[in-house]
Design a protein around this motif. Sequence first.
Motif, PDB file in Angstrom:
ATOM      1  N   PHE A   1     -50.009  72.023  27.518  1.00  0.00           N
ATOM      2  CA  PHE A   1     -48.553  72.121  27.432  1.00  0.00           C
ATOM      3  C   PHE A   1     -48.185  73.603  27.311  1.00  0.00           C
ATOM      4  O   PHE A   1     -48.565  74.258  26.343  1.00  0.00           O
ATOM      5  CB  PHE A   1     -48.035  71.333  26.237  1.00  0.00           C
ATOM      6  CG  PHE A   1     -48.235  69.844  26.354  1.00  0.00           C
ATOM      7  CD1 PHE A   1     -47.190  69.022  26.780  1.00  0.00           C
ATOM      8  CD2 PHE A   1     -49.463  69.261  26.052  1.00  0.00           C
ATOM      9  CE1 PHE A   1     -47.370  67.650  26.901  1.00  0.00           C
ATOM     10  CE2 PHE A   1     -49.649  67.892  26.178  1.00  0.00           C
ATOM     11  CZ  PHE A   1     -48.600  67.085  26.597  1.00  0.00           C
TER      12      PHE A   1
ATOM     13  N   CYS B   1     -49.820  69.805  18.684  1.00  0.00           N
ATOM     14  CA  CYS B   1     -50.938  69.734  19.629  1.00  0.00           C
ATOM     15  C   CYS B   1     -52.265  69.760  18.869  1.00  0.00           C
ATOM     16  O   CYS B   1     -52.353  70.289  17.766  1.00  0.00           O
ATOM     17  CB  CYS B   1     -50.875  70.908  20.612  1.00  0.00           C
ATOM     18  SG  CYS B   1     -49.474  70.836  21.768  1.00  0.00           S
ATOM     19  N   LYS B   2     -53.291  69.212  19.475  1.00  0.00           N
ATOM     20  CA  LYS B   2     -54.595  69.176  18.810  1.00  0.00           C
ATOM     21  C   LYS B   2     -55.257  70.550  18.786  1.00  0.00           C
ATOM     22  O   LYS B   2     -55.968  70.891  17.842  1.00  0.00           O
ATOM     23  CB  LYS B   2     -55.491  68.147  19.493  1.00  0.00           C
ATOM     24  CG  LYS B   2     -55.052  66.700  19.265  1.00  0.00           C
ATOM     25  CD  LYS B   2     -56.024  65.720  19.896  1.00  0.00           C
ATOM     26  CE  LYS B   2     -55.683  64.284  19.488  1.00  0.00           C
ATOM     27  NZ  LYS B   2     -54.367  63.856  19.992  1.00  0.00           N
TER      28      LYS B   2
ATOM     29  N   SER C   1     -51.695  73.414  23.272  1.00  0.00           N
ATOM     30  CA  SER C   1     -50.516  74.244  23.528  1.00  0.00           C
ATOM     31  C   SER C   1     -50.967  75.592  24.065  1.00  0.00           C
ATOM     32  O   SER C   1     -51.967  76.154  23.617  1.00  0.00           O
ATOM     33  CB  SER C   1     -49.697  74.449  22.254  1.00  0.00           C
ATOM     34  OG  SER C   1     -50.360  75.324  21.359  1.00  0.00           O
TER      35      SER C   1
ATOM     36  N   ILE D   1     -47.528  64.676  23.737  1.00  0.00           N
ATOM     37  CA  ILE D   1     -48.445  65.534  22.982  1.00  0.00           C
ATOM     38  C   ILE D   1     -49.304  64.704  22.036  1.00  0.00           C
ATOM     39  O   ILE D   1     -50.524  64.876  21.952  1.00  0.00           O
ATOM     40  CB  ILE D   1     -47.639  66.602  22.202  1.00  0.00           C
ATOM     41  CG1 ILE D   1     -47.133  67.694  23.158  1.00  0.00           C
ATOM     42  CG2 ILE D   1     -48.467  67.217  21.086  1.00  0.00           C
ATOM     43  CD1 ILE D   1     -46.138  68.649  22.537  1.00  0.00           C
ATOM     44  N   ARG D   2     -48.685  63.797  21.323  1.00  0.00           N
ATOM     45  CA  ARG D   2     -49.415  63.000  20.329  1.00  0.00           C
ATOM     46  C   ARG D   2     -50.334  61.967  20.956  1.00  0.00           C
ATOM     47  O   ARG D   2     -51.309  61.533  20.328  1.00  0.00           O
ATOM     48  CB  ARG D   2     -48.418  62.318  19.393  1.00  0.00           C
ATOM     49  CG  ARG D   2     -47.745  63.284  18.409  1.00  0.00           C
ATOM     50  CD  ARG D   2     -46.684  62.598  17.577  1.00  0.00           C
ATOM     51  NE  ARG D   2     -46.197  63.475  16.503  1.00  0.00           N
ATOM     52  CZ  ARG D   2     -45.124  63.207  15.753  1.00  0.00           C
ATOM     53  NH1 ARG D   2     -44.443  62.084  15.943  1.00  0.00           N
ATOM     54  NH2 ARG D   2     -44.751  64.056  14.812  1.00  0.00           N
TER      55      ARG D   2
ATOM     56  N   LYS E   1     -59.275  71.019  15.083  1.00  0.00           N
ATOM     57  CA  LYS E   1     -58.556  71.929  15.983  1.00  0.00           C
ATOM     58  C   LYS E   1     -59.389  73.168  16.298  1.00  0.00           C
ATOM     59  O   LYS E   1     -60.173  73.651  15.483  1.00  0.00           O
ATOM     60  CB  LYS E   1     -57.222  72.354  15.371  1.00  0.00           C
ATOM     61  CG  LYS E   1     -57.334  73.354  14.217  1.00  0.00           C
ATOM     62  CD  LYS E   1     -55.954  73.735  13.691  1.00  0.00           C
ATOM     63  CE  LYS E   1     -56.052  74.724  12.522  1.00  0.00           C
ATOM     64  NZ  LYS E   1     -54.733  75.039  11.944  1.00  0.00           N
TER      65      LYS E   1
ATOM     66  N   ASN F   1     -50.760  73.506  12.388  1.00  0.00           N
ATOM     67  CA  ASN F   1     -51.451  72.394  13.032  1.00  0.00           C
ATOM     68  C   ASN F   1     -52.457  71.805  12.045  1.00  0.00           C
ATOM     69  O   ASN F   1     -53.348  72.496  11.562  1.00  0.00           O
ATOM     70  CB  ASN F   1     -52.160  72.918  14.291  1.00  0.00           C
ATOM     71  CG  ASN F   1     -53.009  71.859  14.981  1.00  0.00           C
ATOM     72  OD1 ASN F   1     -53.099  70.713  14.542  1.00  0.00           O
ATOM     73  ND2 ASN F   1     -53.648  72.244  16.067  1.00  0.00           N
TER      74      ASN F   1
ATOM     75  N   ASN G   1     -54.777  74.937  20.124  1.00  0.00           N
ATOM     76  CA  ASN G   1     -53.753  75.929  20.429  1.00  0.00           C
ATOM     77  C   ASN G   1     -54.354  77.170  21.070  1.00  0.00           C
ATOM     78  O   ASN G   1     -55.354  77.707  20.573  1.00  0.00           O
ATOM     79  CB  ASN G   1     -53.010  76.356  19.162  1.00  0.00           C
ATOM     80  CG  ASN G   1     -52.508  75.189  18.343  1.00  0.00           C
ATOM     81  OD1 ASN G   1     -53.156  74.769  17.394  1.00  0.00           O
ATOM     82  ND2 ASN G   1     -51.353  74.664  18.701  1.00  0.00           N
TER      83      ASN G   1
ATOM     84  N   SER H   1     -54.188  67.111  23.539  1.00  0.00           N
ATOM     85  CA  SER H   1     -53.213  68.144  23.902  1.00  0.00           C
ATOM     86  C   SER H   1     -53.613  69.545  23.438  1.00  0.00           C
ATOM     87  O   SER H   1     -54.189  69.736  22.367  1.00  0.00           O
ATOM     88  CB  SER H   1     -51.849  67.787  23.314  1.00  0.00           C
ATOM     89  OG  SER H   1     -51.957  67.539  21.925  1.00  0.00           O
TER      90      SER H   1
ATOM     91  N   MET I   1     -45.613  72.759  19.427  1.00  0.00           N
ATOM     92  CA  MET I   1     -46.941  73.371  19.497  1.00  0.00           C
ATOM     93  C   MET I   1     -47.793  72.989  18.298  1.00  0.00           C
ATOM     94  O   MET I   1     -49.007  72.786  18.417  1.00  0.00           O
ATOM     95  CB  MET I   1     -46.814  74.893  19.601  1.00  0.00           C
ATOM     96  CG  MET I   1     -46.324  75.392  20.949  1.00  0.00           C
ATOM     97  SD  MET I   1     -46.487  77.193  21.168  1.00  0.00           S
ATOM     98  CE  MET I   1     -45.173  77.788  20.102  1.00  0.00           C
TER      99      MET I   1
END
Length: 291
Positions: free
Chosen positions: A201, A241-242, A158, A151-152, A264, A259, A244, A156, A238
Motif C-alpha cells: 500500500f 499494516c503488518k 505500507s 489492509i487488515r 512486523k 504498528n 512498513n 500488508s 500505515m
Amino acid sequence: MVIIKITGGLGNQLFQFALGLALEETLGFQVKYDSSAYKIVGSRKFDLDKFVGNLKIANSEEIERNNNVIQKIKFQIFQWVGFPFGLKGLNYYLERNFQYDANVFELSNDVYLSGYWQSEKYFVNHRVKLLERIKISDSQSPENMKYLKRIRSSNSVSIHVRRGDYVSNSKANSIYATCDLGYYEKAIQHLSAQFEDLTFFVFSDDMEWVTTHFSKFERIIFVNANHGDTAFEDLKLMSNCKHNIIANSTFSWWAAWLNQYERKVVIAPKSWYTQKWRNSANLVPADWYRL
C-alpha cells in the motif's frame, strides 16, 4: 511544571508528546504543552489532538514565565561555560543537537523545553503507556474504511514516499536526503524474500511520481484518499499494516512504531540526512532494518 513546545508536523508533535509522557512517568512532573506556534498563519497543522485526548495545554502566562529572553540568555551563558552549576537551575532548555540527550531527565520541575527529541530512547520504556494514550481510532471516511479492510485482511506492507518539500524546497533538500526508487526496490525485494503474498500500500505526497514509478510492481495499491486536513489519516492506515517501509520522515516513523503486529519488519533508509554531522543513529530503533 514542565512545558514542552509543540512544533513541526504530526511526527514531531508525537515525539514531543512522548518525551512529556516519559517525564511524567519517570520523574512525576506535571507536564503541559505549548501549542501557540500553530496560531501563526502558514504554520503546520496541529494534529496531535487527533491522536491524544485530554492534552494539557499551557496558557500564555505559564509559557512566558520560562520561555522569555532572560531565561534563554541564561541558558546560552551556561552552555558556553559548560553548565558550571549543573542543570537544576535552568528554567529554559533548548535541544542542542539531534542526539539523545539524557540531560532532560536531570532538569528541575520548572522548565520550558524546546526541541524535537527524535529518539525512542526517551520513551522506549513507556511503550505500553504510550500505546494507551496514543489512540489509533478508525476513520469516519468510507473510502478510508475500505482501505483499512483491505489492509487488515491481507499480508500488508505500507510504503511511504515523501517528496514534496524534500524535492521542491532548497532548505529542506540541503538537510534531508530523498529516498530514491532504488531504496524502495531493495526494500520490496527484501520483504518479498521473507514473506509470501504481500500486498503493498503506497502512501505519498506525490502520487503522480509514485504512480509512474511503482506501477511496475505486482500487488500495488495506491492510497490516495487523504490530503491537507485529513493527511493524518494516512498515519493511521500505515500503522495497521503488518510491515512498513518508511521514508526518512517522522510521519512514517511513527506509523511503524505504533504498528503492534508482533512479527512486523520495519525497513528504514540508511541515509536520513544529507549533512554528515547530523547522525540518525539514535533516531532509528535498533531492531529496524536499514537499507
